[in-house]
Design a protein around this motif. Structure first.
Motif, PDB file in Angstrom:
ATOM      1  N   THR A 139      45.558 112.974 101.115  1.00 53.66           N
ATOM      2  CA  THR A 139      45.320 112.878 102.561  1.00 53.66           C
ATOM      3  C   THR A 139      46.244 113.821 103.320  1.00 53.66           C
ATOM      4  O   THR A 139      45.814 114.523 104.248  1.00 53.66           O
ATOM      5  CB  THR A 139      45.521 111.427 103.042  1.00 53.66           C
ATOM      6  OG1 THR A 139      44.589 110.577 102.358  1.00 53.66           O
ATOM      7  CG2 THR A 139      45.281 111.306 104.533  1.00 53.66           C
ATOM      8  N   ALA A 140      47.520 113.862 102.941  1.00 57.21           N
ATOM      9  CA  ALA A 140      48.472 114.752 103.610  1.00 57.21           C
ATOM     10  C   ALA A 140      48.095 116.217 103.421  1.00 57.21           C
ATOM     11  O   ALA A 140      48.242 117.038 104.339  1.00 57.21           O
ATOM     12  CB  ALA A 140      49.884 114.497 103.079  1.00 57.21           C
ATOM     13  N   LEU A 141      47.587 116.551 102.234  1.00 63.62           N
ATOM     14  CA  LEU A 141      47.288 117.946 101.900  1.00 63.62           C
ATOM     15  C   LEU A 141      45.972 118.431 102.516  1.00 63.62           C
ATOM     16  O   LEU A 141      45.858 119.584 102.945  1.00 63.62           O
ATOM     17  CB  LEU A 141      47.235 118.095 100.379  1.00 63.62           C
ATOM     18  CG  LEU A 141      47.233 119.501  99.791  1.00 63.62           C
ATOM     19  CD1 LEU A 141      48.527 120.232 100.143  1.00 63.62           C
ATOM     20  CD2 LEU A 141      47.068 119.430  98.276  1.00 63.62           C
ATOM     21  N   THR A 142      44.972 117.553 102.560  1.00 62.30           N
ATOM     22  CA  THR A 142      43.623 117.985 102.957  1.00 62.30           C
ATOM     23  C   THR A 142      43.053 117.263 104.178  1.00 62.30           C
ATOM     24  O   THR A 142      42.053 117.701 104.736  1.00 62.30           O
ATOM     25  CB  THR A 142      42.636 117.742 101.795  1.00 62.30           C
ATOM     26  OG1 THR A 142      42.451 116.318 101.629  1.00 62.30           O
ATOM     27  CG2 THR A 142      43.144 118.328 100.489  1.00 62.30           C
ATOM     28  N   GLY A 143      43.658 116.137 104.564  1.00 64.49           N
ATOM     29  CA  GLY A 143      43.102 115.334 105.649  1.00 64.49           C
ATOM     30  C   GLY A 143      42.007 114.382 105.200  1.00 64.49           C
ATOM     31  O   GLY A 143      41.483 113.592 105.994  1.00 64.49           O
ATOM     32  N   TRP A 144      41.672 114.415 103.901  1.00 62.04           N
ATOM     33  CA  TRP A 144      40.576 113.594 103.380  1.00 62.04           C
ATOM     34  C   TRP A 144      40.984 112.144 103.225  1.00 62.04           C
ATOM     35  O   TRP A 144      42.092 111.839 102.767  1.00 62.04           O
ATOM     36  CB  TRP A 144      40.141 114.143 102.021  1.00 62.04           C
ATOM     37  CG  TRP A 144      39.107 113.304 101.306  1.00 62.04           C
ATOM     38  CD1 TRP A 144      37.758 113.410 101.397  1.00 62.04           C
ATOM     39  CD2 TRP A 144      39.362 112.238 100.379  1.00 62.04           C
ATOM     40  NE1 TRP A 144      37.147 112.470 100.593  1.00 62.04           N
ATOM     41  CE2 TRP A 144      38.111 111.740  99.967  1.00 62.04           C
ATOM     42  CE3 TRP A 144      40.533 111.641  99.874  1.00 62.04           C
ATOM     43  CZ2 TRP A 144      37.987 110.678  99.058  1.00 62.04           C
ATOM     44  CZ3 TRP A 144      40.411 110.593  98.975  1.00 62.04           C
ATOM     45  CH2 TRP A 144      39.150 110.129  98.578  1.00 62.04           C
ATOM     46  N   THR A 145      40.100 111.240 103.621  1.00 63.24           N
ATOM     47  CA  THR A 145      40.228 109.811 103.296  1.00 63.24           C
ATOM     48  C   THR A 145      38.839 109.276 102.983  1.00 63.24           C
ATOM     49  O   THR A 145      37.836 109.783 103.502  1.00 63.24           O
ATOM     50  CB  THR A 145      40.799 108.990 104.470  1.00 63.24           C
ATOM     51  OG1 THR A 145      39.978 109.196 105.624  1.00 63.24           O
ATOM     52  CG2 THR A 145      42.229 109.376 104.794  1.00 63.24           C
ATOM     53  N   PRO A 146      38.729 108.238 102.135  1.00 61.30           N
ATOM     54  CA  PRO A 146      37.413 107.640 101.876  1.00 61.30           C
ATOM     55  C   PRO A 146      36.887 106.938 103.117  1.00 61.30           C
ATOM     56  O   PRO A 146      37.667 106.417 103.920  1.00 61.30           O
ATOM     57  CB  PRO A 146      37.696 106.644 100.743  1.00 61.30           C
ATOM     58  CG  PRO A 146      39.159 106.367 100.803  1.00 61.30           C
ATOM     59  CD  PRO A 146      39.805 107.593 101.357  1.00 61.30           C
ATOM     60  N   SER A 147      35.562 106.931 103.266  1.00 64.08           N
ATOM     61  CA  SER A 147      34.986 106.367 104.491  1.00 64.08           C
ATOM     62  C   SER A 147      33.903 105.324 104.237  1.00 64.08           C
ATOM     63  O   SER A 147      33.499 104.622 105.156  1.00 64.08           O
ATOM     64  CB  SER A 147      34.389 107.497 105.345  1.00 64.08           C
ATOM     65  OG  SER A 147      33.319 108.131 104.652  1.00 64.08           O
ATOM     66  N   ILE A 148      33.413 105.215 103.002  1.00 64.54           N
ATOM     67  CA  ILE A 148      32.277 104.329 102.711  1.00 64.54           C
ATOM     68  C   ILE A 148      32.802 103.018 102.137  1.00 64.54           C
ATOM     69  O   ILE A 148      33.469 103.006 101.107  1.00 64.54           O
ATOM     70  CB  ILE A 148      31.283 105.013 101.755  1.00 64.54           C
ATOM     71  CG1 ILE A 148      30.792 106.332 102.373  1.00 64.54           C
ATOM     72  CG2 ILE A 148      30.092 104.101 101.466  1.00 64.54           C
ATOM     73  CD1 ILE A 148      29.908 107.165 101.464  1.00 64.54           C
ATOM     74  N   SER A 149      32.489 101.905 102.802  1.00 62.50           N
ATOM     75  CA  SER A 149      33.048 100.593 102.474  1.00 62.50           C
ATOM     76  C   SER A 149      32.398  99.979 101.239  1.00 62.50           C
ATOM     77  O   SER A 149      31.326 100.406 100.799  1.00 62.50           O
ATOM     78  CB  SER A 149      32.859  99.638 103.654  1.00 62.50           C
ATOM     79  OG  SER A 149      31.474  99.319 103.798  1.00 62.50           O
ATOM     80  N   MET A 150      33.038  98.932 100.712  1.00 64.34           N
ATOM     81  CA  MET A 150      32.497  98.215  99.563  1.00 64.34           C
ATOM     82  C   MET A 150      31.101  97.680  99.871  1.00 64.34           C
ATOM     83  O   MET A 150      30.188  97.814  99.060  1.00 64.34           O
ATOM     84  CB  MET A 150      33.416  97.049  99.189  1.00 64.34           C
ATOM     85  CG  MET A 150      34.754  97.453  98.621  1.00 64.34           C
ATOM     86  SD  MET A 150      34.638  98.253  97.002  1.00 64.34           S
ATOM     87  CE  MET A 150      33.942  96.936  96.038  1.00 64.34           C
ATOM     88  N   LYS A 151      30.945  97.047 101.015  1.00 64.05           N
ATOM     89  CA  LYS A 151      29.649  96.438 101.336  1.00 64.05           C
ATOM     90  C   LYS A 151      28.574  97.501 101.476  1.00 64.05           C
ATOM     91  O   LYS A 151      27.431  97.313 101.037  1.00 64.05           O
ATOM     92  CB  LYS A 151      29.734  95.603 102.612  1.00 64.05           C
ATOM     93  CG  LYS A 151      28.450  94.819 102.881  1.00 64.05           C
ATOM     94  CD  LYS A 151      28.669  93.660 103.817  1.00 64.05           C
ATOM     95  CE  LYS A 151      27.401  92.809 103.909  1.00 64.05           C
ATOM     96  NZ  LYS A 151      27.586  91.640 104.804  1.00 64.05           N
TER      97      LYS A 151
END
Length: 353
Positions: free
Chosen positions: A319-331
């Motif tokens: 996240t620090a390097l690319t700004g990427w975080t997961p966005s799709i929830s379990m449900k």
């Protein structure tokens, strides 16, 4: 851009290929696959419809690379992905695919002067060290505590500097050995590379089995109203994993393809993190809500070989390097898999039922 994806008819490879071709129609995307995994043949019409070129070949055979054109990037998504592979017999196929095959891919990337993106696994981390971590047991799951006996782990999950001493499964060993070779090619041949240590990947078109693809397996067993079991850890169903939708992974691969200088030489832990994690017990509850079905679940108290109590990814570095975080929830993941099963039930029954 011309991109080769090895393991391109598999779940991850085909998902990445179709997403790339959809978002970049002018790119040439080539998928190489030996079609060994049951159900991978179902992806061939999808690849063709998307305009992806399929080549039937095997990364174990360096001659199969000779007919391929020079490419700009190689995404190494091929593997024998089972943690149990080789434990009940000879590990030859596992080693020849996951290590020798990766070296063949590296040599082709070197020949092409292509950027190299490697999909590794969280299974490179040693089993006994993970099993000795401090954890908190709640009513429905195991969770990591903040105070830990080793570096590289906290309540956020496991980070890249987690200790590597110890056994990790034959599968994990082949992937770690591949990582070591990738470092050498990066350092001594100047090959631009990035290693993604992925947690549990999932989503529609994964042909889930007990030893690999558990999320789809769990949803499918509910959908088809069959039996499941909580295996190990007293049959509590509290084992916990983070889950990453393959299209969340695609967003990161997209960034890496177009910003290789920012990630060159890096190792990145990539997963759903605490936010997109569930125990088997919690996953069962979500499956019941989404499918409207309740199925019998047995309890097996004995642990399986190479199993671990919990694994959650600490995404802080990526996240620090690319700004990427997961966005799709379990449900949302369970909902998408259920919709896919509904739409393609007749095709999928022989694989998943």
């Amino acid at each position: 851009m011309k991109i080769l994806i090895t393991g391109g008819a598999g779940f991850v490879g085909s998902s990445l290929a179709i997403a790339l071709k959809t978002n970049y129609p002018s790119y040439e995307v080539i998928c190489l696959d030996n079609l060994r995994r049951k159900g991978s043949e179902l992806n061939l019409p999808r690849l063709a419809q998307a305009g992806v070129t399929f080549v039937h070949g095997d990364i174990r055979n360096k001659e199969d690379f000779d007919a391929l054109p020079i490419v700009d990037a190689l995404i190494e998504a091929s593997a024998e992905p089972s943690v149990l592979a080789g434990l009940d017999g000879t590990p030859d196929y596992l080693i020849n695919t996951n290590l020798v095959g990766t070296i063949n891919c590296l040599n082709f990337a070197k020949k092409s002067n292509a950027n190299f993106i490697f999909l590794s696994t969280s299974r490179i981390y040693p089993i006994k060290t993970i099993e000795k971590l401090n954890f908190v047991e709640s009513e429905t799951r195991f969770a990591l505590a903040d105070e830990q006996p080793v570096r590289g782990v906290s309540s956020k999950g496991i980070a890249e500097d987690f200790p590597l001493d110890g056994a990790r499964s034959l599968y994990g060993a082949t992937k770690l050995a591949s990582e070591l070779m990738i470092h050498e090619y990066n350092e001594f041949y100047g090959l631009k590379t990035v290693i993604n240590r992925c947690g549990v990947l999932t989503g529609p078109w994964q042909m889930g089995k007990v030893d690999q693809g558990v999320m789809v397996l769990w949803v499918a067993k509910h959908y088809f109203e069959q039996q499941l079991a909580y295996i190990g850890y007293g049959g509590s169903g509290k084992q916990t994993r983070d889950m990453l939708h393959v299209l969340d992974l695609y967003r990161l691969i997209d960034f890496q393809l177009h910003n290789m200088d920012k990630v060159n030489g890096e190792i990145l832990n990539v997963g759903g993190g605490v936010e997109v994690s569930a125990s088997l017990q919690e996953l069962t509850q979500i499956c019941q809500e989404v499918t409207g079905k309740t199925i019998p679940i047995n309890k097996v108290t004995e642990n399986r070989a190479a199993d671990i109590r919990l694994y959650v990814t600490d995404n802080s570095k990526v996240t620090a390097l690319t700004g990427w975080t997961p966005s799709i929830s379990m449900k949302q993941i369970v909902t998408e898999i259920t919709a896919w099963l509904t739409e393609y039930e007749s095709q999928l029954a022989y694989v998943l039922k």
